[in-house]
Design an enzyme around this catalytic site. Structure first.
Site, PDB file in Angstrom:
ATOM      1  N   TYR A   1      19.315  -5.666  -4.183  1.00  0.00           N
ATOM      2  CA  TYR A   1      18.716  -4.348  -3.926  1.00  0.00           C
ATOM      3  C   TYR A   1      19.717  -3.291  -4.359  1.00  0.00           C
ATOM      4  CZ  TYR A   1      15.348  -1.181  -1.829  1.00  0.00           C
ATOM      5  OH  TYR A   1      14.412  -0.209  -1.639  1.00  0.00           O
TER       6      TYR A   1
ATOM      7  N   LYS B   1      -7.411 -20.406  -5.158  1.00  0.00           N
ATOM      8  CA  LYS B   1      -7.196 -20.295  -6.601  1.00  0.00           C
ATOM      9  C   LYS B   1      -5.719 -20.103  -6.898  1.00  0.00           C
ATOM     10  CE  LYS B   1      -9.701 -20.097 -10.404  1.00  0.00           C
ATOM     11  NZ  LYS B   1     -10.919 -20.856 -10.674  1.00  0.00           N
TER      12      LYS B   1
END
Length: 413
Positions: A62, A117
């Site tokens: 970060y 999916k």
């Protein structure tokens, strides 16, 4: 980041008491139906691919380290593919209007399917995928929404969007975006059908050009199958909807069906589905309902019956086997399952591997040929298409699609 296949119970310290890591007891639905128990908490999660063990790791993952990467991407936008997950992740997008055999059940109710999916993408193709269920059904709003989300993804898999809107949405999105847009209900079904049909023809000593097919259903799958089979060299195909054979002399056709009428039915047939089946070599069912046994009996010798409606095939396999040389269904409990999972993970893996700008007809046909080739010398009446669990499937399809993308000039690496 990577979408990880997770069972939320076993990964949270679940034990045989029916408790979820100290959470509330399983409810009555969980107790009586294993599907509910498996779905509790969702079927997937997000997992970091880099460690954050101390302040040095944090400063790289970060701030301030991330700022250097952001600045580089701002100066050279294509670097986003190297330094983020964009080039390896697909958005699985639906509006919940045509979910499995359930119809228009809405975005929230569609999420279990979209999660499913996504984990199939990961399990069978190594592709990360994010389920996105949209609370709108307007074509323009869907297109605008997906275009605005596109910077985060390397591809878009449209799922369970009703016809005829699905055709326009896919076309306009692909025109607007430079990443692959693929409506699996159309093209995944078509790829697997073509693969199975190639092998069935080979088994009976024929080529695709020798065959006349009849498709029951002029929705998303039926239209795509018809177009792909003709592109691959099929002799002729007639498509039937609820009102009969889609033909140029009908005045009730939508624009999509009008185009279909111009491409198909070279024999000039008219009348019902049963009329079209007389003497036909192939039946492909993607509509539901029941085809009378007499109509199946009227088909040509060594016919093929691909009855793919779930859970009830248009022709029961026991009936089909009386007359057909090869029988396929959409069910996993019969041989020759026409299952989209054989196609879409490898197709996207191949497209993402070469950073393709789109998925072309040539790439789809290459996927079908690769899928058919997996069967090889083991070809038999009850084995014209491989199992989704055959570990050769995804690599074969991935390689074929990547090669076709390069050959067609849509690959960018």
């Amino acid at each position: 980041m990577a979408a990880e296949i997770v069972n939320p119970r076993t990964d949270s310290g679940d034990d045989s008491t029916g408790q979820e890591g100290g959470a509330e007891p399983l409810n009555s639905l969980d107790s009586f139906d294993p599907a509910f128990a498996l779905h509790r908490g969702g079927k997937m999660a997000v997992q970091a691919t880099v460690p954050i063990r101390d302040k040095d790791d944090l400063s790289l993952a970060y701030t301030p380290g991330v700022a250097r990467v952001c600045t580089a991407i701002a100066e050279q936008p294509d670097l986003v593919n190297d330094y983020t997950w964009k080039s390896s992740v697909v958005a699985v997008v639906t509006d919940g209007t045509a979910v499995l055999g359930l119809g228009d059940i809405g975005p929230e109710a569609s999420l279990p399917v979209m999660e499913g999916k996504a984990i199939l993408f990961k399990q069978f193709g190594g592709v990360d995928a994010v389920p996105i269920a949209l609370a709108c059904t307007d074509v323009d709003e869907i297109i605008e929404t997906v275009v605005r989300m596109a910077p985060s993804f390397g591809g878009v898999n449209l799922e369970d969007i009703s016809a005829p809107r699905c055709f326009e949405i896919e076309k306009r999105l692909q025109e607007a975006l430079d990443i692959p847009v693929f409506h699996d209900d159309q093209h995944g079904t078509a790829v697997v059908t073509l693969a199975a049909l190639r092998n069935a023809a080979k088994l009976t000593g024929r080529g695709l050009g020798d065959l006349r097919a009849v498709i029951s259903g002029a929705g998303a799958a039926g239209v795509a199958i018809a177009k792909m089979l003709l592109e691959a060299g099929l002799g002729d195909v007639a498509v039937a909807d609820r009102k009969g054979i889609v033909s140029a002399d009908r005045e009730d056709l939508t624009p999509v069906k009008r185009e279909l009428a111009e491409l198909t039915n070279r024999a000039g047939l008219s009348g019902s589905l049963e009329d079209a089946l007389a003497g036909a070599d192939v039946f492909i069912g993607v509509s539901g309902g029941t085809v009378p046994e007499a109509a199946v009996a009227s088909m040509a010798e060594n016919a093929f019956v691909f009855a793919m409606a779930n859970p009830n095939p248009e022709v029961h396999p026991d009936v089909a086997h009386k007359y057909a040389a090869v029988v396929a269904t959409g069910r996993s409990d019969y041989p020759n399952q026409i299952n989209n999972v054989l196609a879409f993970p490898g197709i996207f893996a191949g497209a993402l591997q070469v950073r393709a700008s789109r998925i072309t007809e040539g790439m789809k046909i290459a996927a079908a040929e690769a899928l058919a080739s997996v069967v090889g010398d083991d070809l038999a009446a009850d084995y014209v298409i491989p199992s989704p669990f055959d570990e050769r499937v995804a690599p074969a399809v991935t390689a074929a699609v990547a090669a076709a993308a390069r050959a067609e000039g849509v690959a960018r690496r």
